[in-house]
Design a protein around this motif. Structure first.
Motif, PDB file in Angstrom:
ATOM      1  N   ASP A  43       0.835  -1.200   0.000  1.00 39.89           N
ATOM      2  CA  ASP A  43       0.000   0.000   0.000  1.00 39.89           C
ATOM      3  C   ASP A  43       0.872   1.254   0.000  1.00 39.89           C
ATOM      4  O   ASP A  43       0.603   2.211  -0.719  1.00 39.89           O
ATOM      5  N   ARG A  44       1.920   1.250   0.812  1.00 43.60           N
ATOM      6  CA  ARG A  44       2.825   2.393   0.851  1.00 43.60           C
ATOM      7  C   ARG A  44       3.515   2.597  -0.497  1.00 43.60           C
ATOM      8  O   ARG A  44       3.642   3.730  -0.972  1.00 43.60           O
ATOM      9  N   THR A  45       3.918   1.495  -1.126  1.00 41.65           N
ATOM     10  CA  THR A  45       4.549   1.573  -2.441  1.00 41.65           C
ATOM     11  C   THR A  45       3.582   2.143  -3.465  1.00 41.65           C
ATOM     12  O   THR A  45       3.960   2.980  -4.293  1.00 41.65           O
ATOM     13  N   PHE A  46       2.322   1.724  -3.415  1.00 45.58           N
ATOM     14  CA  PHE A  46       1.308   2.232  -4.334  1.00 45.58           C
ATOM     15  C   PHE A  46       1.121   3.731  -4.148  1.00 45.58           C
ATOM     16  O   PHE A  46       1.104   4.486  -5.119  1.00 45.58           O
ATOM     17  N   VAL A  47       0.994   4.178  -2.911  1.00 44.43           N
ATOM     18  CA  VAL A  47       0.804   5.602  -2.639  1.00 44.43           C
ATOM     19  C   VAL A  47       2.000   6.396  -3.145  1.00 44.43           C
ATOM     20  O   VAL A  47       1.836   7.441  -3.790  1.00 44.43           O
ATOM     21  N   LEU A  48       3.205   5.909  -2.891  1.00 45.49           N
ATOM     22  CA  LEU A  48       4.396   6.606  -3.369  1.00 45.49           C
ATOM     23  C   LEU A  48       4.436   6.666  -4.897  1.00 45.49           C
ATOM     24  O   LEU A  48       4.842   7.680  -5.470  1.00 45.49           O
TER      25      LEU A  48
END
Length: 79
Positions: A43-48
């Motif tokens: 999820d963090r990778t997607f947001v970034l």
């Protein structure tokens, strides 16, 4: 993060992913009442990735209030 910035992010996330990503559901669920907790690394990778593409399109300085702070916080968690 201001409500308008969160809504802008959700719009960008919806445009970037062919189905509704779980992060979008999290943003919708909490609204402005509490922060979204991005505990999953994917999820963090997607947001970034969404923020990175957004910044590339409009420029870092044009990102809405709170988006750069979100990006910086997520980057610091990856270290």
């Amino acid at each position: 993060m201001p409500w308008e910035s969160a809504q802008d992010f959700v719009g960008r996330a919806l445009a970037a992913y062919p189905t509704v990503h779980p992060v979008v559901e999290q943003f919708r669920a909490v609204g402005v009442s509490r922060p979204v907790e991005l505990t999953d690394a994917n999820d963090r990778t997607f947001v970034l990735a969404v923020i990175g593409a957004w910044a590339a399109q409009i420029g870092e300085d044009a990102l809405p209030p709170g988006i750069t702070d979100l990006r910086d916080a997520l980057r610091s968690e990856q270290v």
